[in-house]
Design a protein around this motif. Structure first.
Motif, PDB file in Angstrom:
ATOM      1  N   GLU A 185      10.757  -7.433  -7.715  1.00 42.43           N
ATOM      2  CA  GLU A 185       9.833  -8.245  -8.298  1.00 42.43           C
ATOM      3  C   GLU A 185       8.446  -7.618  -7.794  1.00 42.43           C
ATOM      4  O   GLU A 185       7.594  -7.388  -6.718  1.00 42.43           O
ATOM      5  N   SER A 186       7.640  -7.554  -9.623  1.00 39.91           N
ATOM      6  CA  SER A 186       6.510  -6.832  -9.399  1.00 39.91           C
ATOM      7  C   SER A 186       5.496  -8.527  -9.048  1.00 39.91           C
ATOM      8  O   SER A 186       5.950  -9.496  -8.461  1.00 39.91           O
ATOM      9  N   GLU A 187       4.146  -7.684  -8.967  1.00 43.67           N
ATOM     10  CA  GLU A 187       2.789  -9.003  -8.536  1.00 43.67           C
ATOM     11  C   GLU A 187       2.656 -10.060  -9.697  1.00 43.67           C
ATOM     12  O   GLU A 187       2.132 -10.806  -9.599  1.00 43.67           O
ATOM     13  N   TYR A 188       3.008  -9.452 -10.655  1.00 44.78           N
ATOM     14  CA  TYR A 188       2.391 -10.031 -11.870  1.00 44.78           C
ATOM     15  C   TYR A 188       3.599  -9.971 -13.241  1.00 44.78           C
ATOM     16  O   TYR A 188       4.260  -8.252 -13.661  1.00 44.78           O
ATOM     17  N   LEU A 189       3.938 -10.947 -14.198  1.00 42.45           N
ATOM     18  CA  LEU A 189       4.755 -10.804 -15.265  1.00 42.45           C
ATOM     19  C   LEU A 189       3.587 -10.663 -16.428  1.00 42.45           C
ATOM     20  O   LEU A 189       2.837 -11.743 -16.508  1.00 42.45           O
ATOM     21  N   LEU A 190       3.288 -10.350 -16.981  1.00 44.59           N
ATOM     22  CA  LEU A 190       2.696 -10.341 -18.636  1.00 44.59           C
ATOM     23  C   LEU A 190       3.586 -10.092 -20.014  1.00 44.59           C
ATOM     24  O   LEU A 190       4.072  -9.271 -20.568  1.00 44.59           O
ATOM     25  N   CYS A 191       3.334 -11.213 -20.676  1.00 47.21           N
ATOM     26  CA  CYS A 191       4.196 -11.232 -21.096  1.00 47.21           C
ATOM     27  C   CYS A 191       3.479 -10.700 -23.352  1.00 47.21           C
ATOM     28  O   CYS A 191       2.391 -11.887 -22.990  1.00 47.21           O
ATOM     29  N   SER A 192       3.727  -9.918 -23.679  1.00 46.98           N
ATOM     30  CA  SER A 192       3.084  -9.555 -24.670  1.00 46.98           C
ATOM     31  C   SER A 192       3.534 -10.133 -26.380  1.00 46.98           C
ATOM     32  O   SER A 192       4.357  -9.532 -26.475  1.00 46.98           O
ATOM     33  N   TYR A 193       2.878 -10.607 -27.018  1.00 40.08           N
ATOM     34  CA  TYR A 193       3.350 -10.802 -27.777  1.00 40.08           C
ATOM     35  C   TYR A 193       2.070  -9.927 -29.151  1.00 40.08           C
ATOM     36  O   TYR A 193       1.140  -9.639 -29.181  1.00 40.08           O
ATOM     37  N   HIS A 194       2.846  -9.965 -30.719  1.00 34.13           N
ATOM     38  CA  HIS A 194       2.385  -9.430 -30.906  1.00 34.13           C
ATOM     39  C   HIS A 194       1.193 -10.199 -32.131  1.00 34.13           C
ATOM     40  O   HIS A 194       1.013 -11.020 -32.185  1.00 34.13           O
ATOM     41  N   GLY A 195       0.397  -9.778 -32.730  1.00 36.34           N
ATOM     42  CA  GLY A 195      -0.930 -10.530 -33.064  1.00 36.34           C
ATOM     43  C   GLY A 195      -1.315 -10.918 -33.612  1.00 36.34           C
ATOM     44  O   GLY A 195      -0.253 -10.662 -34.705  1.00 36.34           O
ATOM     45  N   ILE A 196      -1.928 -11.748 -34.347  1.00 38.31           N
ATOM     46  CA  ILE A 196      -2.284 -11.565 -35.341  1.00 38.31           C
ATOM     47  C   ILE A 196      -3.984 -12.087 -36.394  1.00 38.31           C
ATOM     48  O   ILE A 196      -4.199 -12.030 -35.067  1.00 38.31           O
ATOM     49  N   PRO A 197      -4.294 -11.490 -37.034  1.00 36.62           N
ATOM     50  CA  PRO A 197      -6.204 -12.156 -37.106  1.00 36.62           C
ATOM     51  C   PRO A 197      -6.102 -14.009 -36.757  1.00 36.62           C
ATOM     52  O   PRO A 197      -5.196 -14.463 -37.482  1.00 36.62           O
ATOM     53  N   LYS A 198      -7.251 -13.711 -35.843  1.00 35.88           N
ATOM     54  CA  LYS A 198      -7.763 -15.581 -35.250  1.00 35.88           C
ATOM     55  C   LYS A 198      -7.813 -16.315 -36.344  1.00 35.88           C
ATOM     56  O   LYS A 198      -7.677 -17.431 -36.540  1.00 35.88           O
ATOM     57  N   TYR A 233      -2.215 -10.406 -26.630  1.00 37.85           N
ATOM     58  CA  TYR A 233      -1.668 -10.532 -27.836  1.00 37.85           C
ATOM     59  C   TYR A 233      -1.571  -9.166 -27.939  1.00 37.85           C
ATOM     60  O   TYR A 233      -3.175  -8.651 -28.087  1.00 37.85           O
ATOM     61  N   GLN A 234      -0.817  -7.771 -28.548  1.00 42.87           N
ATOM     62  CA  GLN A 234      -0.646  -6.689 -29.082  1.00 42.87           C
ATOM     63  C   GLN A 234      -1.355  -6.038 -30.289  1.00 42.87           C
ATOM     64  O   GLN A 234      -0.817  -6.990 -31.437  1.00 42.87           O
ATOM     65  N   ARG A 236      -3.043  -4.913 -32.625  1.00 40.53           N
ATOM     66  CA  ARG A 236      -4.359  -5.241 -33.428  1.00 40.53           C
ATOM     67  C   ARG A 236      -4.311  -4.375 -34.446  1.00 40.53           C
ATOM     68  O   ARG A 236      -4.806  -3.192 -34.180  1.00 40.53           O
ATOM     69  N   PHE A 237      -5.230  -4.253 -36.208  1.00 39.33           N
ATOM     70  CA  PHE A 237      -5.227  -3.661 -36.868  1.00 39.33           C
ATOM     71  C   PHE A 237      -6.490  -3.839 -37.392  1.00 39.33           C
ATOM     72  O   PHE A 237      -5.969  -5.209 -37.755  1.00 39.33           O
ATOM     73  N   GLY A 238      -7.698  -3.165 -37.620  1.00 40.08           N
ATOM     74  CA  GLY A 238      -8.845  -3.119 -38.484  1.00 40.08           C
ATOM     75  C   GLY A 238      -9.960  -3.788 -37.209  1.00 40.08           C
ATOM     76  O   GLY A 238      -9.672  -3.784 -35.732  1.00 40.08           O
ATOM     77  N   ARG A 239     -10.692  -4.128 -38.244  1.00 44.52           N
ATOM     78  CA  ARG A 239     -12.367  -4.707 -36.945  1.00 44.52           C
ATOM     79  C   ARG A 239     -12.202  -6.261 -37.692  1.00 44.52           C
ATOM     80  O   ARG A 239     -13.260  -6.225 -36.327  1.00 44.52           O
ATOM     81  N   GLU A 240     -11.746  -6.417 -38.059  1.00 49.41           N
ATOM     82  CA  GLU A 240     -12.038  -8.531 -37.902  1.00 49.41           C
ATOM     83  C   GLU A 240     -11.203  -9.099 -36.119  1.00 49.41           C
ATOM     84  O   GLU A 240     -10.273  -7.867 -35.653  1.00 49.41           O
ATOM     85  N   GLU A 241     -11.921 -10.446 -35.620  1.00 46.70           N
ATOM     86  CA  GLU A 241     -11.353 -10.560 -34.371  1.00 46.70           C
ATOM     87  C   GLU A 241      -9.777 -10.790 -35.065  1.00 46.70           C
ATOM     88  O   GLU A 241      -9.499 -11.647 -35.820  1.00 46.70           O
ATOM     89  N   TRP A 242      -8.906 -10.465 -33.788  1.00 44.04           N
ATOM     90  CA  TRP A 242      -7.355 -11.008 -34.042  1.00 44.04           C
ATOM     91  C   TRP A 242      -7.113 -11.943 -32.858  1.00 44.04           C
ATOM     92  O   TRP A 242      -8.642 -12.484 -31.991  1.00 44.04           O
ATOM     93  N   LEU A 243      -5.897 -12.267 -32.329  1.00 48.20           N
ATOM     94  CA  LEU A 243      -5.852 -13.332 -31.233  1.00 48.20           C
ATOM     95  C   LEU A 243      -5.914 -13.107 -30.125  1.00 48.20           C
ATOM     96  O   LEU A 243      -5.453 -11.797 -29.691  1.00 48.20           O
ATOM     97  N   GLN A 244      -6.271 -13.520 -28.990  1.00 50.76           N
ATOM     98  CA  GLN A 244      -6.913 -12.740 -27.686  1.00 50.76           C
ATOM     99  C   GLN A 244      -6.686 -13.668 -26.883  1.00 50.76           C
ATOM    100  O   GLN A 244      -5.836 -14.782 -27.255  1.00 50.76           O
ATOM    101  N   PRO A 245      -6.254 -13.448 -25.188  1.00 50.39           N
ATOM    102  CA  PRO A 245      -6.349 -12.178 -25.644  1.00 50.39           C
ATOM    103  C   PRO A 245      -5.618 -10.928 -25.608  1.00 50.39           C
ATOM    104  O   PRO A 245      -3.995 -11.181 -25.728  1.00 50.39           O
ATOM    105  N   TYR A 246      -6.814  -9.575 -25.730  1.00 51.92           N
ATOM    106  CA  TYR A 246      -5.812  -8.288 -26.196  1.00 51.92           C
ATOM    107  C   TYR A 246      -4.629  -8.110 -24.905  1.00 51.92           C
ATOM    108  O   TYR A 246      -6.259  -7.405 -23.418  1.00 51.92           O
ATOM    109  N   THR A 247      -3.945  -7.308 -25.049  1.00 45.68           N
ATOM    110  CA  THR A 247      -3.394  -6.552 -24.499  1.00 45.68           C
ATOM    111  C   THR A 247      -3.661  -5.640 -23.383  1.00 45.68           C
ATOM    112  O   THR A 247      -4.170  -5.707 -22.082  1.00 45.68           O
ATOM    113  N   ASP A 248      -3.749  -4.672 -24.603  1.00 46.09           N
ATOM    114  CA  ASP A 248      -4.963  -3.317 -23.838  1.00 46.09           C
ATOM    115  C   ASP A 248      -5.612  -3.472 -22.685  1.00 46.09           C
ATOM    116  O   ASP A 248      -6.262  -3.771 -21.748  1.00 46.09           O
TER     117      ASP A 248
END
Length: 324
Positions: A185-198, A233-234, A236-248
């Motif tokens: 078991e790790s210290e933290y579990l991160l669920c990363s969802y595909h993002g969409i523009p906010k 959320y992972q 993202r493409f382009g310059r506009e804001e997408w759903l946050q927090p960002y995975t990277d």
């Protein structure tokens, strides 16, 4: 059920290039990125940009990435999708076909194949647990286009989402527990969802609420508090804001918060694909370790696992029973 043989299932996913070549990637991305559900920019602005700049630059780069994850049987998304269809057909004992929103096999070919098997009603199961206009609604648009080319249109119903279905949550939780048994078991579990523009969410897309609910239910099932589990959320493409927090960005910060051992899961993806096998498993691992992380464990998608097939069968059976 006497008329069960007249009901069939169309499993739908986004789609994938036919080959890991720049030409095939360009063809696939062109169809995908022409969809206004995905990119809603004015066409006279977007099309020259897409064909003159984006595709010529991205296609060769994406082809190399696909080559790194390509399986002997083809694209991972296609390989796992075929296995899912085969296993679901065995489980339900009704015709099951694949259809992709973009690329091959098309929604039209999937529908036609079902009709050739005597199907009169089709249960359409888009393999997107969380609803979004960019994915699930795009399937409905695609079905409409397919029906325009068909002489006989079957009755059909679409399973809109299953983000909070108990069997889906349990399947996710079991995949995490299996990883813990194998790797610890790790210290933290991160669920990363595909993002969409906010902006899409601001205009009413319920996708972020579905992602949040999935995460909440999974945390309850695993008994993890907010100090042990989070979501991002992972892709993202382009310059506009997408759903946050960002995975990277999150992966860059977690080691600074003392989280050095990480598990990462992609609940929005029903099968492993480029975004999970390359972006999450490789790029994000490198990013996390460069930021000071020590252990990074990507937990695979549900793919064609037995618990996933059981969930699909349950979703379809509920419709079969309601329709009888």
């Amino acid at each position: 059920m006497e008329n069960q043989s007249k009901t069939g299932v169309l499993l739908v996913n986004l789609g994938t290039p036919d080959e890991a070549t720049p030409k095939a990637i360009k063809r696939f991305l062109s169809q995908f990125l022409h969809d206004k559900r995905v990119v809603d920019m004015t066409r006279w602005v977007w099309c020259p940009l897409l064909h003159g700049v984006i595709l010529p630059i991205r296609a060769p780069k994406v082809a190399k990435l696909y080559q790194g994850v390509w399986m002997s049987e083809g694209s991972p998304l296609m390989v796992f999708s075929r296995r899912q269809a085969s296993k679901l057909k065995q489980s339900l004992n009704v015709p099951v076909e694949l259809g992709m929103t973009y690329g091959n096999p098309s929604l039209l070919s999937g529908m036609q194949s079902l009709l050739e098997q005597g199907v009169e009603k089709v249960i359409v199961l888009p393999l997107y647990p969380q609803y979004s206009a960019t994915t699930t609604a795009a399937v409905v648009d695609g079905l409409g286009k397919a029906f325009k080319q068909m002489t006989v249109v079957p009755s059909f119903e679409v399973i809109g989402d299953y983000h909070d279905h108990p069997l889906y949550i349990k399947a996710l939780a079991d995949s995490v527990r299996e990883s813990w048994r194998e790797r610890g078991e790790s210290e933290y579990l991160l669920c990363s969802y595909h993002g969409i523009p906010k902006r899409f969410a601001d205009n009413g897309d319920v996708y972020p609420q579905h992602c949040e609910k999935t995460t909440e239910l999974l945390a309850q099932e695993l008994g993890l508090g907010s100090d042990r589990m989070g979501m991002t959320y992972q892709s993202r493409f382009g310059r506009e804001e997408w759903l946050q927090p960002y995975t990277d960005k999150t992966l860059e910060q977690l080691p600074k918060q003392g989280i050095k051992k990480l598990d990462i899961l992609a609940p929005a993806f029903s099968v492993d694909c480029l975004e999970t096998l390359e972006e999450l498993s490789e790029e994000c691992c490198e990013l996390y370790k460069e930021a000071g992380g020590e252990s990074f464990n990507y937990i695979p998608c549900l793919n064609d696992g037995d618990k996933h097939i059981e969930l699909m069968a349950s979703l379809v059976n509920a419709r079969l029973l309601n329709g009888e």
